[in-house]
Design a protein around this motif. Structure first.
Motif: not given
Length: 733
Positions: A382-386, A458-465, A497-502, A508-511
């Motif tokens: 899979i593609t993971i956007a970090v 990067v987030a647009t093209k990923a399976d998971i962010v 984050l709000n833009e990425l969610i769109k 998933g958020v790692v604080l």
């Protein structure tokens, strides 16, 4: 010739003392023979030599007495790892090439494990590293209570509950001190904010003092047998805490029978007479503010140096006062640098790395996991956007006195790449904080809009962010010397984050932080992990949990409010936090943390003790061994923990107790016991937790002592403060 005979006789005394010692700290602590040797040495010291032992000779050492073979005393920060070597007379680093160490997880993470056995391992490991570096006193751990989520130093402490902090600090101390290195518990007391810490006068009730802010220190002394304690910068009832008669003479040394050494925080002394008479033993850092560089320090001008000597020689202060200080310092030396049987220590060995990784894995807290977002299967292509600066930013440097010179530090992005060999991992910084700095904010020179757009692409093209956000250890973040200015995430993270969610809701958020933060986006994300500052192996430990190699079992050691005004300290306005610049009033009294949320029926964002797992647990058949008890008895609570899921895991059973119809104001319930239990999938485990009836007492200000109320109590059994599965009514006769 006379002088040589004199020197030989003292060396003989010291050597004879050494022959009766063993590595066992309790033997050293109770040895009458050692006390006799100490008195003999005191009789041979001049008054000038004794005074010199009571104050610094450099930034991190005090002088010995060369003619008698009494060694120097060397100290080092900090609670998460031994600090890099500092110059003799200024705050610059000495540039050594052999002082890189293992960075252990911050103490918020340790507290989140709810595992005292790991605390012992932590103490042993960090004690070995301190010993290898030839340190006699390790300046930590810290056990100040988490009162405000803005406190810049919360990441160094063990949460908001005095019982949890007490249970975790004792094995840490024991582990450190079995190496012949003194733990120095700090900051005694009421140092619960960084803003105005050097002068703010704290006003708090006797009841809150004894029930909330002192228990962990008391446990450190009475159970942990700690050898040294550091005073705090602030004032309490108009006396600075580093020479506070009530705190040091009456409570610490008289009531608790503390036989060790009280050390100032650096620059914490303010008056010779008070320092001499009000319980201080060693003065460090005066002449700077403990933080800044200075010209060559005039160590002989410290309050406990020539000014002290002058008062002694004039008879204004009795020499017995000085002798008590020297007696304590020599006792500390016999436990540390005059103990011939202590080990040589070890540093940067695999066992220490393993301990750090184990603590990090057990301390990570899973707070949300919609549709089983975590764990992420490492075998999938899979593609993971970090996304996020915290995926690559060093978290061992910065933060103030606990900053570390780690031999290695594995960042989260590196850890994920190490684990996810089949996945395509694409990284975008997303936001930037600027370089690390202790006493100022250095803005980033990077283009914030460009970083945001790159992250969105990067987030647009990923399976998971995976969004790695939170705080860092820069000024006005999780850092000594100043508090946070706002509760929300810094550096535009909320907007990002709000833009990425769109563009990709599978996020998933790692604080990474040592503090609670505001989360206006919480309902829009799939999962949330609180991962703290994890030290040398941060990235591998985070990957362990994200991949499912480690099943998360951490529990929050402090509450996360939805908004800042929901926090007790902040709900009473500025006089409660941060004060008016002169005085501060703890208006919430005993209702700190979950005690406030429970009693006032305010729902937190996440509760004290909360934390999910990749499996499911059920608590059943929990009972008390009797219905009625008297003082000095123990209440035995026992039951079963069932793992009803498909993965081996660990659960923390938490036992709280509340008094029905109390004659005084009380919290609805208070933590009085906990046990971490590992249970195989599909299996059950029996568990039992013992509670001392006397621990149900409240501090009665009318008698200045503890008072056990008779009547009915409710025992609450659950896996967090807001998830109670069983209530049991008992009676105290």
């Amino acid at each position: 010739m006379v002088r040589n005979i004199f020197k030989i006789s003292v060396v003989a005394i010291i050597c004879n003392a050494m022959t009766v010692m063993t590595v066992n700290a309790q033997d050293i602590n109770s040895s009458k023979s050692i006390e006799t040797k100490i008195e003999n040495i005191i009789s041979l010291l001049t008054i000038e030599e004794k005074v010199a032992m009571c104050h610094a000779q450099s930034k991190f050492s005090t002088p010995g007495v060369e003619r008698l073979g009494v060694p120097e005393l060397w100290m080092s920060d900090g609670p998460h790892g031994v600090r890099g070597e500092i110059n003799w007379d200024n705050w610059g680093y000495a540039g050594w090439t052999n002082d890189s160490i293992t960075a252990f997880p911050a103490l918020t993470c340790l507290a989140a494990t709810f595992n005292p056995n790991l605390s012992k391992d932590y103490g042993i490991s960090i004690g070995e590293e301190a010993r290898y570096r030839k340190k006699d006193v390790l300046l930590g751990p810290g056990v100040n209570m988490y009162r405000s989520p803005l406190n810049g130093r919360n990441f160094e402490y063990m949460g908001e509950d005095p019982f949890l902090a007490s249970k975790m600090v004792v094995p840490y101390i024991q582990g450190v001190q079995q190496n012949g290195v003194a733990a120095c518990v700090k900051h005694f007391a009421l140092n619960n904010q960084e803003v105005w810490r050097d002068h703010i006068n704290v006003e708090v009730s006797d009841r809150a003092l004894h029930e909330i802010y002192l228990p962990a220190f008391k446990a450190a002394v009475e159970e942990g047998k700690v050898w040294s304690i550091m005073g705090s910068y602030n004032q309490f009832r108009r006396q600075f805490c580093c020479h506070n008669d009530l705190l040091l003479n009456k409570i610490l040394k008289k009531d608790w029978n503390f036989d060790g050494v009280v050390i100032t925080d650096w620059g914490g002394a303010h008056d010779t007479k008070q320092a001499a008479l009000n319980g201080l033993d060693i003065e460090m850092g005066t002449g700077t503010d403990g933080l800044t560089t200075s010209t060559k320090n005039a160590y002989d001008s410290y309050y406990l140096a020539n000014p002290f000597l002058k008062l002694l020689k004039s008879g204004e202060i009795a020499e017995d006062v000085l002798n008590d200080k020297v007696r304590r310092i020599l006792r500390l030396m016999f436990r540390t640098n005059m103990n011939p049987n202590r080990s040589f220590g070890r540093m940067n060995n695999q066992e220490h790395i393993d301990v750090a990784r184990k603590i990090a894995g057990e301390g990570i807290v899973l707070l949300k996991n919609e549709a089983s977002f975590f764990p992420i299967d490492a075998s999938k292509k899979i593609t993971i956007a970090v996304i996020g600066e915290n995926a690559t930013k060093s978290m061992t440097i910065g933060g103030g006195s606990s900053e570390l010179k780690a031999k290695n530090e594995i960042a989260p992005l590196e850890g994920l790449k190490n684990r996810y060999k089949n996945a395509t991992i694409k990284y975008a910084m997303g936001y930037a904080s600027g370089p690390s700095a202790y006493d100022r904010v250095i803005p980033s020179t990077l283009d914030a809009n460009k970083l945001k757009q790159e992250a969105i692409e990067v987030a647009t093209k990923a399976d998971i962010v995976l969004f790695f956000g939170g705080l860092n250890k820069n000024h006005l973040q999780d850092c000594e010397g100043a508090d946070r200015k706002e509760f929300k995430l810094p550096f535009g993270q909320d907007e990002l984050l709000n833009e990425l969610i769109k563009v990709n809701p599978n996020i998933g958020v790692v604080l990474i932080s040592g503090n609670a933060v505001e989360m206006p986006w919480i309902s829009e994300i799939k999962a949330l992990m609180q991962t703290w500052y994890l030290g040398s192996v941060a990235g591998n430990a985070i990957a362990d949990v994200i991949s499912g190699d480690v099943n998360p079992s951490g529990k929050l050691p402090f509450s996360f409010p939805k908004k800042l005004s929901d926090n007790a300290a902040h709900s009473f306005g500025e006089l409660s936090y941060p004060g008016d610049g002169v005085n501060q009033y703890y208006k919430e009294d005993i209702l700190v943390g979950y005690r406030w949320f429970d009693t006032k029926k305010i729902k937190p964002l996440f509760a004290f003790g909360e934390g999910q797992s990749y499996t499911t647990f059920e608590l059943s058949k929990w009972t008390a061994d009797k219905k009625e008890y008297t003082k000095n008895e123990s209440i035995l609570i026992s039951g079963n923990v069932s793992n009803t899921g498909n993965i081996d895991g660990s659960e923390v059973v938490q036992v709280y107790v509340g008094k029905l119809n109390s004659k005084v104001n009380r919290a609805e319930k208070e933590l009085k016991g906990f046990q971490k239990i590992e249970v195989k999938k599909g299996e059950n485990a029996a568990a039992s937790i013992s509670i001392d009836v006397n621990s149900l007492s409240f501090y009665d200000e009318s008698i200045s002592n503890w008072n056990l109320e008779k009547g009915d109590y409710i025992i609450y059994i659950g896996n967090s403060s807001n998830n109670i599965s069983k209530k049991i009514k008992i009676t105290i006769k």
